[in-house]
Motif scaffolding. Sequence first.
Motif, PDB file in Angstrom:
ATOM      1  N   LYS A   7       0.821  -1.214   0.000  1.00  0.00           N
ATOM      2  CA  LYS A   7       0.000   0.000   0.000  1.00  0.00           C
ATOM      3  C   LYS A   7       0.858   1.269   0.000  1.00  0.00           C
ATOM      4  O   LYS A   7       1.997   1.269   0.474  1.00  0.00           O
ATOM      5  CB  LYS A   7      -0.894   0.036   1.245  1.00  0.00           C
ATOM      6  N   THR A   8       0.252   2.325  -0.504  1.00  0.00           N
ATOM      7  CA  THR A   8       0.852   3.655  -0.430  1.00  0.00           C
ATOM      8  C   THR A   8       0.033   4.477   0.553  1.00  0.00           C
ATOM      9  O   THR A   8      -1.185   4.609   0.394  1.00  0.00           O
ATOM     10  CB  THR A   8       0.857   4.335  -1.821  1.00  0.00           C
ATOM     11  N   ILE A   9       0.709   4.993   1.567  1.00  0.00           N
ATOM     12  CA  ILE A   9       0.005   5.613   2.695  1.00  0.00           C
ATOM     13  C   ILE A   9       0.524   7.030   2.944  1.00  0.00           C
ATOM     14  O   ILE A   9       1.737   7.246   3.015  1.00  0.00           O
ATOM     15  CB  ILE A   9       0.201   4.749   3.959  1.00  0.00           C
ATOM     16  N   VAL A  10      -0.391   7.979   3.051  1.00  0.00           N
ATOM     17  CA  VAL A  10      -0.024   9.359   3.390  1.00  0.00           C
ATOM     18  C   VAL A  10      -0.358   9.600   4.862  1.00  0.00           C
ATOM     19  O   VAL A  10      -1.478   9.321   5.299  1.00  0.00           O
ATOM     20  CB  VAL A  10      -0.826  10.388   2.558  1.00  0.00           C
ATOM     21  N   VAL A  11       0.594  10.121   5.611  1.00  0.00           N
ATOM     22  CA  VAL A  11       0.322  10.544   6.986  1.00  0.00           C
ATOM     23  C   VAL A  11       0.668  12.026   7.085  1.00  0.00           C
ATOM     24  O   VAL A  11       1.812  12.418   6.839  1.00  0.00           O
ATOM     25  CB  VAL A  11       1.154   9.746   8.013  1.00  0.00           C
ATOM     26  N   THR A  12      -0.309  12.858   7.440  1.00  0.00           N
ATOM     27  CA  THR A  12       0.002  14.280   7.663  1.00  0.00           C
ATOM     28  C   THR A  12       0.424  14.472   9.115  1.00  0.00           C
ATOM     29  O   THR A  12      -0.034  13.760  10.012  1.00  0.00           O
ATOM     30  CB  THR A  12      -1.201  15.203   7.342  1.00  0.00           C
ATOM     31  N   GLY A  13       1.310  15.432   9.335  1.00  0.00           N
ATOM     32  CA  GLY A  13       1.801  15.683  10.692  1.00  0.00           C
ATOM     33  C   GLY A  13       2.626  14.528  11.215  1.00  0.00           C
ATOM     34  O   GLY A  13       2.493  14.111  12.368  1.00  0.00           O
ATOM     35  N   ALA A  14       3.521  14.007  10.364  1.00  0.00           N
ATOM     36  CA  ALA A  14       4.300  12.817  10.727  1.00  0.00           C
ATOM     37  C   ALA A  14       5.649  13.170  11.360  1.00  0.00           C
ATOM     38  O   ALA A  14       6.463  12.293  11.606  1.00  0.00           O
ATOM     39  CB  ALA A  14       4.514  11.932   9.505  1.00  0.00           C
ATOM     40  N   SER A  15       5.869  14.455  11.654  1.00  0.00           N
ATOM     41  CA  SER A  15       7.154  14.850  12.242  1.00  0.00           C
ATOM     42  C   SER A  15       7.171  14.658  13.753  1.00  0.00           C
ATOM     43  O   SER A  15       8.222  14.818  14.380  1.00  0.00           O
ATOM     44  CB  SER A  15       7.464  16.317  11.898  1.00  0.00           C
ATOM     45  N   SER A  16       6.020  14.335  14.350  1.00  0.00           N
ATOM     46  CA  SER A  16       5.948  14.289  15.811  1.00  0.00           C
ATOM     47  C   SER A  16       4.743  13.466  16.272  1.00  0.00           C
ATOM     48  O   SER A  16       3.843  13.173  15.483  1.00  0.00           O
ATOM     49  CB  SER A  16       5.809  15.737  16.317  1.00  0.00           C
ATOM     50  N   GLY A  17       4.756  13.090  17.527  1.00  0.00           N
ATOM     51  CA  GLY A  17       3.569  12.563  18.199  1.00  0.00           C
ATOM     52  C   GLY A  17       2.873  11.403  17.503  1.00  0.00           C
ATOM     53  O   GLY A  17       3.504  10.429  17.067  1.00  0.00           O
ATOM     54  N   ILE A  18       1.558  11.524  17.398  1.00  0.00           N
ATOM     55  CA  ILE A  18       0.712  10.449  16.875  1.00  0.00           C
ATOM     56  C   ILE A  18       1.050  10.146  15.413  1.00  0.00           C
ATOM     57  O   ILE A  18       1.089   8.981  15.001  1.00  0.00           O
ATOM     58  CB  ILE A  18      -0.786  10.844  17.024  1.00  0.00           C
ATOM     59  N   GLY A  19       1.328  11.167  14.616  1.00  0.00           N
ATOM     60  CA  GLY A  19       1.640  10.970  13.202  1.00  0.00           C
ATOM     61  C   GLY A  19       2.930  10.194  13.010  1.00  0.00           C
ATOM     62  O   GLY A  19       3.001   9.256  12.198  1.00  0.00           O
ATOM     63  N   LYS A  20       3.958  10.559  13.769  1.00  0.00           N
ATOM     64  CA  LYS A  20       5.234   9.849  13.688  1.00  0.00           C
ATOM     65  C   LYS A  20       5.057   8.388  14.123  1.00  0.00           C
ATOM     66  O   LYS A  20       5.521   7.465  13.447  1.00  0.00           O
ATOM     67  CB  LYS A  20       6.270  10.552  14.581  1.00  0.00           C
ATOM     68  N   SER A  21       4.365   8.185  15.235  1.00  0.00           N
ATOM     69  CA  SER A  21       4.129   6.815  15.717  1.00  0.00           C
ATOM     70  C   SER A  21       3.337   6.002  14.703  1.00  0.00           C
ATOM     71  O   SER A  21       3.576   4.807  14.533  1.00  0.00           O
ATOM     72  CB  SER A  21       3.356   6.836  17.042  1.00  0.00           C
ATOM     73  N   THR A  22       2.379   6.641  14.038  1.00  0.00           N
ATOM     74  CA  THR A  22       1.556   5.946  13.044  1.00  0.00           C
ATOM     75  C   THR A  22       2.413   5.492  11.864  1.00  0.00           C
ATOM     76  O   THR A  22       2.278   4.360  11.382  1.00  0.00           O
ATOM     77  CB  THR A  22       0.406   6.865  12.578  1.00  0.00           C
ATOM     78  N   ASP A  91      -3.373   4.758  -1.308  1.00  0.00           N
ATOM     79  CA  ASP A  91      -4.433   3.871  -0.822  1.00  0.00           C
ATOM     80  C   ASP A  91      -5.050   4.353   0.480  1.00  0.00           C
ATOM     81  O   ASP A  91      -6.218   4.080   0.758  1.00  0.00           O
ATOM     82  CB  ASP A  91      -3.865   2.454  -0.583  1.00  0.00           C
ATOM     83  N   VAL A  92      -4.225   4.986   1.323  1.00  0.00           N
ATOM     84  CA  VAL A  92      -4.702   5.386   2.658  1.00  0.00           C
ATOM     85  C   VAL A  92      -4.243   6.814   2.953  1.00  0.00           C
ATOM     86  O   VAL A  92      -3.074   7.148   2.744  1.00  0.00           O
ATOM     87  CB  VAL A  92      -4.119   4.450   3.756  1.00  0.00           C
ATOM     88  N   LEU A  93      -5.190   7.630   3.407  1.00  0.00           N
ATOM     89  CA  LEU A  93      -4.853   8.985   3.869  1.00  0.00           C
ATOM     90  C   LEU A  93      -5.147   9.073   5.366  1.00  0.00           C
ATOM     91  O   LEU A  93      -6.292   8.880   5.784  1.00  0.00           O
ATOM     92  CB  LEU A  93      -5.691  10.032   3.124  1.00  0.00           C
ATOM     93  N   VAL A  94      -4.127   9.353   6.166  1.00  0.00           N
ATOM     94  CA  VAL A  94      -4.342   9.585   7.593  1.00  0.00           C
ATOM     95  C   VAL A  94      -4.241  11.092   7.832  1.00  0.00           C
ATOM     96  O   VAL A  94      -3.157  11.680   7.772  1.00  0.00           O
ATOM     97  CB  VAL A  94      -3.320   8.826   8.471  1.00  0.00           C
ATOM     98  N   ASN A  95      -5.396  11.717   8.047  1.00  0.00           N
ATOM     99  CA  ASN A  95      -5.453  13.160   8.320  1.00  0.00           C
ATOM    100  C   ASN A  95      -5.207  13.372   9.813  1.00  0.00           C
ATOM    101  O   ASN A  95      -6.135  13.384  10.625  1.00  0.00           O
ATOM    102  CB  ASN A  95      -6.839  13.703   7.955  1.00  0.00           C
ATOM    103  N   ASN A  96      -3.922  13.525  10.159  1.00  0.00           N
ATOM    104  CA  ASN A  96      -3.544  13.618  11.568  1.00  0.00           C
ATOM    105  C   ASN A  96      -3.082  15.019  11.975  1.00  0.00           C
ATOM    106  O   ASN A  96      -3.282  15.424  13.125  1.00  0.00           O
ATOM    107  CB  ASN A  96      -2.428  12.592  11.836  1.00  0.00           C
ATOM    108  N   ALA A  97      -2.486  15.771  11.052  1.00  0.00           N
ATOM    109  CA  ALA A  97      -1.916  17.081  11.412  1.00  0.00           C
ATOM    110  C   ALA A  97      -2.972  17.956  12.076  1.00  0.00           C
ATOM    111  O   ALA A  97      -4.099  18.052  11.598  1.00  0.00           O
ATOM    112  CB  ALA A  97      -1.363  17.773  10.166  1.00  0.00           C
ATOM    113  N   GLY A  98      -2.594  18.583  13.169  1.00  0.00           N
ATOM    114  CA  GLY A  98      -3.535  19.452  13.868  1.00  0.00           C
ATOM    115  C   GLY A  98      -2.865  20.053  15.074  1.00  0.00           C
ATOM    116  O   GLY A  98      -1.786  19.624  15.481  1.00  0.00           O
ATOM    117  N   LEU A  99      -3.515  21.065  15.630  1.00  0.00           N
ATOM    118  CA  LEU A  99      -2.899  21.731  16.786  1.00  0.00           C
ATOM    119  C   LEU A  99      -3.913  22.524  17.592  1.00  0.00           C
ATOM    120  O   LEU A  99      -5.024  22.809  17.143  1.00  0.00           O
ATOM    121  CB  LEU A  99      -1.757  22.634  16.319  1.00  0.00           C
TER     122      LEU A  99
END
Length: 265
Positions: A7-22, A91-99
């Motif tokens: 799969k091809t997966i996009v994770v937003t906000g992947a520099s820290s926290g939940i996004g990085k762990s995901t 295939d997958v978009l994880v909309n995680n970035a937020g503050l």
Amino acid sequence: AKRLEGKTIVVTGASSGIGKSTAMEFARTSPKSLKLILTARRIDTLKQVAEQIEKEFGSGVQVLPVKLDISKPSEVKGFVNSLPAEFKEIDVLVNNAGLVKGTAKAPDILEEDIEVMMATNVTGLINMTQAIMPIFKKREDGGRGDIINIGSIAGREGYPGGSIYCATKAAVRTFTDALRRELIATRIRVMEVDPGQVETEFSVVRFYGDKAKADAVYAGCEPLTPDDIAEVVVFNAGRRENVVVADTLIFPNHQAGTGGAVYKK
Ligand code: NDP
Ligand code: 8X3
């Protein structure tokens, strides 16, 4: 795990926290074959995350770090076109970035804080979704792909000093629910994961970089770790195609709601 392979997966906000762990958890689950597109504003930090994943899981996981500020509509518009061909079939978009910014109550909430929370948590998430959806909709049966939105308990219950943040997460919740209904005739899955208290950079950002104030939020209680949320996100993405884990609420043991509903020793 097999279901996520290739799969091809996009994770937003992947520099820290939940996004990085995901991102790490997806790699851990499918080390043989996976493409991860990791986005955030801090590109240097993202590159470190990419290196860490490549070192831990080897060359089966291809990682593409992309500098992207989701609060800027023009950047989001250019995102898909900027991807190399081998990363375009998302295939997958994880909309995680937020503050969250500040703890002020109306009428003393800073205009710039209102704007950045709305532009990131609401408009940014919607724009990302709209940018990726055409890729999903081209597929058979009206479309295929997963959208996983990170909401919050704060979107279900307001708390004093969090009104704007709570309003943004309530907007995420309603957008997610309406989108799932809009896509009812497709194979696109729309899911929401709502964490309670998780110790990340979230509170440091809330207190404008004041680490002591951030630490005080978690004193006397045991918050979730970002890995706890990542496990749920990856579990949800890995279900059989006909299974939609539509809505998940995850608390640490001491929590039963927002703000005042946290038990402190
Ligand atoms: P962190 O502050 O650790 O991570 C937030 C991530 O979002 C960072 O990678 C940051 O990257 C990114 N980000 C922020 N603004 C933008 C932007 N404009 N464009 C692109 N990326 C951006 O916090 P969490 O991991 O805790 O937060 C992740 C999500 O979880 C958020 O949506 C948050 O609301 C939600 N959540 C958190 C809870 C908690 O208690 N921690 C509870 C419930 C929900 P960069 O700065 O590099 O751009
Ligand atoms: C943050 C949730 O309850 O810790 O999204 O404020 S809470």
